[in-house]
Scaffold this motif. Structure first.
Motif: not given
Length: 289
Positions: A110-124, A166-178
């Motif tokens: 659970q790295q992400r709770q709310v995940n915006p999708l594009n149309k193709s991802q929604q269909l999948v 969607n390149h969601w493997d990294l978080w923006e804040e430094y300590h969260q990236v760590r």
């Protein structure tokens, strides 16, 4: 006004259904050991997850993990979503290779709770959920549990693939990236060593950090301890090996590096509620039906 779905926890460990605004009731609640996946298809809604508020629109995947407090604060009259509810115990039984488990584990963390999708991802994801619903209706299928499990694995892998896209493997804040990097490395080292290394200090040493720091990071991101991850993976592997009749219980205990067969038996019974012998008999009987 606050809303919350009426939840009937599935005896099978998994359930899926469509959910509209008029099927929501007052007062929110959180549940332990249960995962909720909500694919929003129409309308808008406002969620509070661990005191943070999120507005969601169509083509959004909302995930409630165990230990996360989630409330649906508002839903428009045309709100509609597809719901998937899975218990932690059912997820623990999923058939997966080590390489596949790394991707499934990433979704479960659970790295992400709310995940915006594009149309193709929604269909999948919509099609993946429909496949799960289709399999759940095949109650007379001789391999019912297996086909349901595999359809769930496919759904989780699709989520993992979307996160990669969607390149969601990294978080923006430094300590969260760590923190995220340490968690990712812990899972990688775990997959390579869980059969022979059962103690947290080994994994901390491989990451060049203290056991206390590893526990802090894993707990803060997942709500679970490193030991829980180690034992859960060991338990899943033990279940898989016990389904192979050509392996004796003594050989399995040696493969998993337990000190002796008795120690393995105690570990397995603690997690399964059955001894290895009882579990093997149960699985043999199920497969013979």
């Amino acid at each position: 006004m606050k809303y919350n779905t009426i939840i009937n926890f599935p005896e099978k460990g998994i359930e899926s259904f469509s959910l509209s605004a008029n099927e929501l009731q007052t007062v929110g609640k959180s549940y332990s050991k249960v995962f909720f996946y909500m694919l929003v298809e129409s309308g808008t809604a406002l969620f509070a997850i661990n005191e943070n508020k999120y507005s969601v629109t169509p083509t959004t995947l909302v995930i409630f993990a165990p230990e996360y407090s989630g409330q649906l604060l508002y839903a428009s009259s045309d709100f509609r979503s597809e719901m998937l509810i899975v218990t932690k115990s059912f997820l623990d039984t999923l058939p997966a290779s080590d390489s596949m488990y790394k991707h499934i584990a990433k979704v479960m963390l659970q790295q992400r709770q709310v995940n915006p999708l594009n149309k193709s991802q929604q269909l999948v994801l919509s099609e993946s959920i429909r496949q799960i619903q289709k399999k759940l209706r095949l109650l007379q299928h001789h391999l019912y549990r297996e086909i349901v499990q595999n359809s769930l694995v496919a759904f989780l892998l699709e989520i993992s693939n979307i996160w990669i896209e969607n390149h969601w493997d990294l978080w923006e804040e430094y300590h969260q990236v760590r923190y995220e990097y340490v968690l990712k490395r812990f899972i990688e080292v775990l997959m390579q060593n869980y059969r022979k290394e059962h103690l947290v200090p080994f994994y901390a040493g491989q990451l060049n950090i203290t056991p206390q720091y590893l526990s802090l990071i894993v707990k803060s991101l997942t709500g679970r301890t490193p030991s829980q991850f180690i034992f859960e993976r060991l338990y899943c592997e033990a279940r898989t090996l016990l389904c192979h009749p050509n392996l004796s219980i003594k050989e399995i205990s040696e493969l998993l590096q337990f000190s002796d067969q008795s120690a393995f038996g105690k570990f397995f019974k603690k997690h399964a509620g059955l001894s290895p012998v009882e579990f093997r008999k149960k699985m043999t009987h199920r497969n013979s039906l």
